[in-house]
Design a protein around this motif. Structure first.
Motif, PDB file in Angstrom:
ATOM      1  N   THR A  21      31.098  51.468  36.771  1.00 50.71           N
ATOM      2  CA  THR A  21      29.985  51.050  36.191  1.00 50.71           C
ATOM      3  C   THR A  21      29.897  51.270  34.633  1.00 50.71           C
ATOM      4  O   THR A  21      29.640  50.372  34.103  1.00 50.71           O
ATOM      5  N   ARG A  22      30.451  52.572  34.312  1.00 49.60           N
ATOM      6  CA  ARG A  22      30.393  52.897  33.131  1.00 49.60           C
ATOM      7  C   ARG A  22      31.503  52.135  32.222  1.00 49.60           C
ATOM      8  O   ARG A  22      31.295  51.695  30.952  1.00 49.60           O
ATOM      9  N   LEU A  23      32.850  51.887  32.640  1.00 52.47           N
ATOM     10  CA  LEU A  23      33.684  51.067  32.269  1.00 52.47           C
ATOM     11  C   LEU A  23      33.200  49.433  32.239  1.00 52.47           C
ATOM     12  O   LEU A  23      33.418  49.016  30.842  1.00 52.47           O
ATOM     13  N   ARG A  28      34.984  46.914  29.170  1.00 53.51           N
ATOM     14  CA  ARG A  28      36.298  47.091  29.684  1.00 53.51           C
ATOM     15  C   ARG A  28      36.844  45.829  30.749  1.00 53.51           C
ATOM     16  O   ARG A  28      35.924  45.786  31.688  1.00 53.51           O
ATOM     17  N   SER A  29      37.952  45.583  30.533  1.00 49.07           N
ATOM     18  CA  SER A  29      38.437  44.823  31.614  1.00 49.07           C
ATOM     19  C   SER A  29      38.964  45.473  32.656  1.00 49.07           C
ATOM     20  O   SER A  29      39.839  46.451  32.218  1.00 49.07           O
ATOM     21  N   ILE A  30      38.647  45.460  33.839  1.00 45.73           N
ATOM     22  CA  ILE A  30      39.164  46.485  35.034  1.00 45.73           C
ATOM     23  C   ILE A  30      39.733  45.732  35.922  1.00 45.73           C
ATOM     24  O   ILE A  30      39.470  44.666  36.709  1.00 45.73           O
ATOM     25  N   VAL A  31      40.785  46.534  36.580  1.00 41.17           N
ATOM     26  CA  VAL A  31      41.561  46.018  37.666  1.00 41.17           C
ATOM     27  C   VAL A  31      41.373  47.232  38.472  1.00 41.17           C
ATOM     28  O   VAL A  31      41.729  48.560  38.268  1.00 41.17           O
ATOM     29  N   THR A  32      41.181  46.889  40.162  1.00 39.51           N
ATOM     30  CA  THR A  32      41.279  48.115  40.923  1.00 39.51           C
ATOM     31  C   THR A  32      42.176  48.088  42.034  1.00 39.51           C
ATOM     32  O   THR A  32      42.724  47.038  42.299  1.00 39.51           O
ATOM     33  N   LEU A  33      42.448  49.364  42.501  1.00 34.48           N
ATOM     34  CA  LEU A  33      43.569  49.279  43.565  1.00 34.48           C
ATOM     35  C   LEU A  33      42.850  50.512  44.745  1.00 34.48           C
ATOM     36  O   LEU A  33      42.548  51.564  44.265  1.00 34.48           O
ATOM     37  N   ASP A  34      42.598  49.915  45.692  1.00 35.99           N
ATOM     38  CA  ASP A  34      41.785  50.826  46.831  1.00 35.99           C
ATOM     39  C   ASP A  34      42.401  50.297  48.288  1.00 35.99           C
ATOM     40  O   ASP A  34      42.390  49.134  48.339  1.00 35.99           O
ATOM     41  N   VAL A  35      42.338  51.412  49.238  1.00 32.01           N
ATOM     42  CA  VAL A  35      42.852  50.884  50.522  1.00 32.01           C
ATOM     43  C   VAL A  35      41.543  50.164  51.239  1.00 32.01           C
ATOM     44  O   VAL A  35      41.839  49.585  52.210  1.00 32.01           O
ATOM     45  N   GLU A  39      33.142  47.799  47.466  1.00 31.32           N
ATOM     46  CA  GLU A  39      31.500  47.101  47.860  1.00 31.32           C
ATOM     47  C   GLU A  39      31.178  46.172  47.117  1.00 31.32           C
ATOM     48  O   GLU A  39      31.696  46.012  45.838  1.00 31.32           O
ATOM     49  N   PRO A  40      30.381  45.219  47.502  1.00 29.65           N
ATOM     50  CA  PRO A  40      29.951  44.195  46.742  1.00 29.65           C
ATOM     51  C   PRO A  40      29.463  44.201  45.382  1.00 29.65           C
ATOM     52  O   PRO A  40      29.504  43.362  44.482  1.00 29.65           O
ATOM     53  N   ALA A  41      28.539  45.392  45.225  1.00 27.19           N
ATOM     54  CA  ALA A  41      28.001  45.697  43.752  1.00 27.19           C
ATOM     55  C   ALA A  41      29.166  46.148  42.839  1.00 27.19           C
ATOM     56  O   ALA A  41      29.145  45.896  41.936  1.00 27.19           O
ATOM     57  N   LEU A  42      30.210  46.666  43.162  1.00 31.39           N
ATOM     58  CA  LEU A  42      31.405  46.921  42.373  1.00 31.39           C
ATOM     59  C   LEU A  42      32.240  46.058  42.253  1.00 31.39           C
ATOM     60  O   LEU A  42      32.671  45.757  41.093  1.00 31.39           O
TER      61      LEU A  42
END
Ligand code: SER
Length: 338
Positions: A21-23, A28-35, A39-42
């Motif tokens: 949320t803060r980034l 900021r341009s964000i790429v994520t990696l999670d197993v 969540e839709p909001a994120l």
């Protein structure tokens, strides 16, 4: 030129929620990696979401090929209680996974010619005090004291602090002109964290957030540690501020790899009392889980965070009273509509 991007691993977890949320607010341009899928909001906040494991090197290489990453928040980990049930898996995720990410950051820095800033949350679990009497005598433990963790998670965190220091030192030794060693590793040892938005899973400090959220939902709670158990805590907004502040600190001011952080050190009974004042129908019973109790008894009751305050201006906004009055109680009331 490709725009630079932030990579967040474990983005779906407790810290990830607040951090994304803060980034995103900072543009900021964000790429994520999670197993798990975000969540839709994120999901709406990120440029690209990868679902998979940090132990999957092919996946990391794909991210490397597609994005120019200049900042990594490596949050993915199995927490302390969970790790005791599956220690080998914990080692694979917490250590092998971190090594993969450090190598990833190293190659990324190599390819774009400047160091990748790598933020790593270590933990009070990196400490291990032998018994309660020593814990009470130890007072505010400094970073280099009692580095004898009792849990797999604590061993993993302490070792990865050293791995990060190795990668950072390698960078310094070889100098900015060298193509090798491009990781600017920065690490905090978080105390227990409490968020009004999410609940952690598999941690040994989970009794605090679990008690608060159960009370707000009007559900009874059985606390798994003794009422006199004392460890340091801070609330999530201060934890996110600390990560972002350390990420943007001037490199030359940083005198160490790992920094203690804390905001307040209540007993479990103190937490119960303040929660009961806010939600008078709270019902807490106390049934000690010996294994989890041993883990928190081995963690310091308080830590000395003066290095973080001095070097990069760490200054949590919430002490114990403000954490509850100004953040937790209002935000949790709103969340559960009570
Ligand atoms: N909160 C974590 C745990 O309890 C410690 O970093 O495992």
């Amino acid at each position: 030129m490709r725009a630079t991007t932030v990579l967040v691993t474990g983005a779906n977890g407790e810290i990830g929620h607040g951090l994304l949320t803060r980034l995103a607010e900072d543009g900021r341009s964000i790429v994520t990696l999670d197993v798990a899928p975000l969540e839709p909001a994120l999901a709406g906040l990120v440029r690209r979401e990868f679902t998979g494991s940090i132990t999957d090197r092919a996946l990391l290489e794909r991210i490397l090929a597609e994005f120019e990453i200049d900042l990594v928040f490596h949050l993915a980990a199995l927490l302390s209680t969970r790790a005791e049930f599956t220690p080998v898996t914990a080692h694979q995720v917490n250590v092998d996974g971190t090594l993969n990410l450090l190598e990833f950051a190293h190659h990324e820095g190599e390819s774009h010619g400047r160091p990748v800033v790598f933020l790593y949350p270590s933990s009070i679990a990196a400490y291990g005090l032998p018994d309660l009497e020593t814990k009470m005598r130890a007072k505010r433990v400094r970073e280099e004291e009692w580095n004898t963790p009792t849990t797999m998670y604590g061993c993993n965190k302490l070792y990865c602090e050293h791995l990060g220091r190795y990668y950072a030192r390698h960078y310094k030794q070889l100098g900015a002109e060298s193509p090798a060693g491009r990781v600017d590793f920065r690490c905090v040892r978080f105390p227990g964290l409490i968020s009004a938005v999410t609940l952690p899973s598999g941690g040994s400090s989970d009794y605090a957030p679990e008690m608060i959220h159960a009370a707000a939902r009007g559900e009874p709670y059985t606390c798994f540690v003794r009422a006199d158990t004392r460890i340091p805590f801070m609330v999530m907004p201060d934890a996110i501020d600390a990560l972002l502040r350390l990420a943007s600190a001037e490199r030359a001011r940083l005198t160490r790899t790992a920094y203690n952080l804390t905001a307040f050190s209540p007993t479990a009974r103190d937490i119960c009392e303040v929660v009961t004042r806010a939600f008078p129908d709270t019902s807490v019973t106390w049934t000690t889980d010996e294994k989890r109790q041993r883990i928190v008894d081995s963690w310091p009751a308080d830590v000395d965070d003066s290095a973080a305050r001095r070097d990069w201006g760490f200054a949590p906004r919430h002490d114990f009273a403000r954490a509850f009055d100004e953040y937790l109680i209002p935000a949790i009331r709103q969340r559960y509509g009570r």
